[in-house]
Structure formats: C-alpha cells, structure tokens
Motif scaffolding. Structure first.
Motif, PDB file in Angstrom:
ATOM      1  N   GLU A  19      44.980   0.902  49.205  1.00 28.01           N
ATOM      2  CA  GLU A  19      46.020   1.206  50.184  1.00 28.01           C
ATOM      3  C   GLU A  19      46.111   0.123  51.261  1.00 28.01           C
ATOM      4  OE1 GLU A  19      45.944   5.184  51.755  1.00 28.01           O
ATOM      5  OE2 GLU A  19      45.667   6.053  49.756  1.00 28.01           O
ATOM      6  N   GLY A  24      46.684   5.709  60.179  1.00 30.19           N
ATOM      7  CA  GLY A  24      47.391   6.447  59.125  1.00 30.19           C
ATOM      8  C   GLY A  24      46.468   6.871  58.002  1.00 30.19           C
ATOM      9  N   SER A  37      44.300   9.760  59.210  1.00 28.38           N
ATOM     10  CA  SER A  37      45.106  10.984  59.335  1.00 28.38           C
ATOM     11  C   SER A  37      45.398  11.582  57.965  1.00 28.38           C
ATOM     12  CB  SER A  37      46.418  10.687  60.052  1.00 28.38           C
ATOM     13  OG  SER A  37      46.172  10.269  61.361  1.00 28.38           O
ATOM     14  N   LYS A  38      45.745  10.712  57.013  1.00 26.85           N
ATOM     15  CA  LYS A  38      46.079  11.178  55.668  1.00 26.85           C
ATOM     16  C   LYS A  38      44.864  11.775  54.956  1.00 26.85           C
ATOM     17  CE  LYS A  38      47.156   8.132  52.552  1.00 26.85           C
ATOM     18  NZ  LYS A  38      47.879   7.127  51.754  1.00 26.85           N
ATOM     19  N   ASN A  39      43.688  11.261  55.234  1.00 29.89           N
ATOM     20  CA  ASN A  39      42.464  11.710  54.556  1.00 29.89           C
ATOM     21  C   ASN A  39      41.606  12.630  55.419  1.00 29.89           C
ATOM     22  OD1 ASN A  39      42.334  10.227  51.884  1.00 29.89           O
ATOM     23  ND2 ASN A  39      42.880   8.599  53.314  1.00 29.89           N
TER      24      ASN A  39
END
Length: 189
Positions: free
Chosen positions: A104, A141, A144-146
């Motif tokens: 990512e 990000g 936050s996503k994980n």
C-alpha cells in the motif's frame, strides 16, 4: 549488604539449575515432520536452552527454537506448545501486515508522484520520494484503515500472554514441588 550479595551469588545459580533440568534435547530433534522454523537458524545440539534466531525477513520478528527437555512433564509440554503456537501466529500476522503495508505504501507513493506529474526516478537516477507531511497522510490512513485489525490482534495477544504467564506459574510451582518433594525409596523384598 556484602552478605546478601554472597548469598545471591551462591543461591541464584542453584535455583537456576533446579529449574533448568538435567538432560537436554532440542525441539528440532524431537519434532516429527513438523514444519520448520521461518529461518534456517539452528542452535548447537548440546544446548539446554531456548535459542533466538536472526530476524525473519518478512515479519521482522526473531524466531525461537524451543528446547525440549527429555523429562518434560505434560504441563511443560502444554506451555511449550502454547508458546510455539503463539510465536507462529505472531509471525504470520506481522508477515501479512508488513507485506500489506509495503504494498500500500508503494501504491500511495506511485499515485502521488503520478498526480504531481513526476516519474519513479529523479533526473539523477535516484528513487523519487515524498516529503514527511505527505507520508504522514499515508501512515494516518493506513492506521485508521487497520484499526479494527490491530485492536483484535492486541486483544488476542494479551489473552495469549496471560495464558502463557498462567502456565509458566504452574510449571514453576510444579518444578519447585518436584524438587522439594521427598524421593521415594525403592523397597527391596
């Protein structure tokens, strides 16, 4: 104070020997066709201790080769197996997490450079990078996503560590009891 140090120097090694056991055998020697450790690290065959290997290239965690004493009790075996299972679970989680992070991150860098109209390399041939503020956006990000995944990991990690600590206490008490219990004499008829 000097008397205390003298007692500690005499008593501590005896206590360590009492818990270490007399005979040794490596986990690798007694494991039957079980999958090998992540690294090719192999401690000496005469070792009577757990050995920590070099960091794994995917998870960045140091794998442990667990020592199996010849006179391992069922409780000690359960503790060792729980520690091995926890290590494998931890290695797998961080290998997957680090792979996802790297992938990512590269995608983020490529997309930002492309949006700026820049290539992957600078004019001098070096790899193009983003500044710290732009990378901070990615890190925020990604975390936050994980967040949920990390929360579940931490919960399971604490559960496993409490179980390992509980079994370690039981093993220590078992070993102390074994050492303090009077030996039964063999009766000859």
């Amino acid at each position: 104070m000097a008397a205390w140090r003298l007692r500690t120097k005499i008593f501590f090694p005896q206590l360590c020997r009492a818990f270490a056991g007399r005979r040794c055998q490596l986990a690798a020697e007694r494991r039957d066709a079980a999958p090998g450790p992540v690294s090719r690290f192999c401690p000496p065959k005469t070792s009577c201790h757990d050995w920590i290997g070099p960091p794994d290239k995917y998870s960045n965690l140091r794998p442990v080769q667990f020592h199996i004493p010849e006179d391992e009790s069922p409780l000690e075996q359960k503790l060792r197996e729980l520690r091995q299972e926890t290590q494998e679970w931890n290695q797998q989680f961080w290998a997957n997490q680090n792979l996802t992070f790297s992938k990512e991150k590269e995608e983020f860098i490529h997309s930002r450079l492309k949006a700026k109209g820049l290539g992957l390399r600078t004019e001098s041939g070096q790899k193009a990078t983003l500044n710290a503020e732009e990378m901070a956006d990615f890190y925020k990000g990604f975390l936050s996503k994980n967040f949920q995944k990390h929360m579940y990991y931490n919960r399971d990690w604490y559960r496993r560590n409490f179980a390992i600590t509980f079994f370690t206490g039981r093993v220590v008490l078992e070993r102390v009891w074994r050492r303090l219990r009077p030996k039964q004499k063999l009766s000859s008829s």
